[in-house]
Design an enzyme around this catalytic site. Structure first.
Site: not given
Ligand code: NAD
Length: 442
Positions: A210, A214, A333, A266, A155, A255, A121
């Protein structure tokens, strides 16, 4: 086809295994010798459902090989994928040093035409930088070998990465001329059979697509998290609100789960990097900055609820269920669990944590410390704990034995960062239950 992939992390390894699975000869190159040794000896450095078997199968069939030798990798593939990390720089922008290092090493060893495909990315304009970096090295070598640069953002979702790669929603291919699109199109044909999922566009648009994806997903989460705070303040239940708005097809149910913040490799870094790009071009990223700000605060919400309930946390022990940033991965992370544990430790509390797969990763990050016990199972985490905190919504936490939890905890309190339970049910069990954006019971 012969394919080389630089970077054998979550994206590189999944890409390599899936491309080998459909019959390509794939060579994965990484600069980490321990990782390559592990892969060559049949091990796997990350947890991703189904990946282990797929890697073994293709390694044994001779279609998937691993090396630290960049020259061997460059000689091998017509396609040279760049799938290395793009961590945030100090100002939040994407650090391109690993991407450009790969571009230079491809140019260093190239003796014939290559298609360099950027899967990492990367901010808009990176393909131009990759081209410049490679061209510089070729010029120094006095070589005029041709190459093309393609943007092919990834993705996949950790935890469902293989399925996402094998059955993608879309395959974005950014090139600077339609002819170049045909080579990656041929490579992706096995993943594109049911209907054409390939979306061809110019390189800058592909790079931006991308980040846009996100940032949109992160925005939905932060929107719901802000709404959950409003719900708590006014005495509404965010779960009713969620269902009420999700039923509108223009909004949808995906979501819009409130929780204790998004993490992972990400969303946090990509939202920051897009905001940074925006600033570089003098566009004020008002919304993107707010999305990140809401998320940073949301990661502290569980701690504040715990603090408000107990007052002084010094000497308390908290059981934590879930350390990974989301279920089905060992990736920690930017995980919300880290913010919570670090705040608890600063306040003098101890943690007994259980995660189905991330304990090793937690040990790698925090080492051995007196105030962290990594437990074998969810029940063990409750031993001598004052309360239970749920941070990751693993399937196995969905319907626990509440009576046993109540018996085991020193105080019958659950703080749920993922809204996994029905408050009435917990109240019936005599538990005090704090969720996100819902009335507290007990
Ligand atoms: N993890 C995800 O879910 C995901 C999803 C979509 C896109 N991405 C993007 O894909 C990229 C890679 O992410 P990741 O999670 O796989 O990273 P990762 O940190 O898991 O893996 C990166 C790998 O690259 C290796 N590497 C570094 N420099 C190298 C070099 N010069 N040559 C060869 N290997 C080198 C590292 O040793 C490491 O093994 C990032 O840009 C990320 O934003 C990640």
């Amino acid at each position: 086809m012969n394919v080389t992939i630089f970077g054998s992390g979550y994206v590189g390894l999944v890409t390599g295994a899936c491309l080998a699975e459909v019959g390509n000869n794939v060579m994965c190159v990484d600069v980490d010798p321990a990782k390559i040794d592990l892969l060559n000896s049949g091990g796997i450095p990350i947890y991703e459902p189904g990946l282990d078997e797929m890697v073994q199968r293709n390694r044994e069939a001779g279609r998937l090989t691993f090396t630290i030798d960049a020259k061997e990798g460059v000689d091998h593939g017509l396609f040279q994928f760049i799938a290395v990390g793009t961590p945030p720089d100090e100002d939040g922008s994407a650090d391109l040093q690993y991407v450009l290092a790969v571009a230079r090493s491809i140019a260093e060893h190239m003796t014939e035409y290559k298609v360099v495909i950027d899967k990492s990315t990367v901010p808009v304009g990176t393909a131009d930088k990759v081209r410049e970096a490679a061209r510089e090295v070729l010029d120094k070598r006095g070589v005029t070998t041709e190459f093309d640069v393609v943007s092919n953002p990834e993705f996949l979702k950790e935890g469902a990465a293989i399925d996402d790669f094998m059955r993608p929603d879309r395959i974005v291919i950014g090139t600077d001329n339609p002819r170049t699109t045909e080579l990656p199109r041929a490579l992706y044909t096995p993943f594109n059979r049911n209907h054409d999922r390939l979306v061809a566009m110019d390189i800058h648009s592909a790079e931006l697509t991308k980040y846009a994806a996100n940032a949109m997903l992160a925005t939905k989460i932060s929107f719901m998290n802000e709404l959950s705070r409003i719900a708590e303040a006014v005495g509404a239940d965010i779960e009713h609100v969620r269902i009420g708005i999700g039923s509108d097809p223009r909004i949808g149910y995906h979501f819009i789960y409130p929780g204790c913040g998004y993490g992972g490799s990400c969303f946090p870094k990509d939202v920051k990097a897009l905001a940074q790009t925006s600033k570089q071009y003098n566009v004020d990223p008002v919304l993107l900055d707010a999305v990140e700000e809401v998320n940073a605060e949301q990661k502290e919400v569980l701690f504040h609820k715990i603090k408000k309930h107990f007052g002084d946390l010094n000497g308390l022990t908290l059981a934590i269920w879930g350390l990974a940033f989301k279920p089905n991965t060992d990736d920690m992370r930017e995980a919300s669990s880290r913010v919570l544990m670090e705040k608890l430790w600063d306040a003098g509390a101890k943690v007994r944590a259980y995660d189905p797969v991330a304990a090793e990763e937690a040990e790698r990050i925090y080492g051995n410390r007196d105030d962290l016990c990594l437990c074998e199972d969810s029940d063990d985490a409750l031993t001598d704990a004052d309360a239970l905190v749920i941070v990751t919504e693993w399937q196995q936490f969905r319907s626990p034995d509440f009576a046993a939890i109540k018996d085991k905890l020193k105080q019958p309190v659950i703080f749920d960062g993922r809204n996994m339970y029905e408050p009435e049910q917990l109240e019936e069990h005599g538990l005090t239950y704090y969720a996100i954006g819902r009335p507290t019971v007990g």
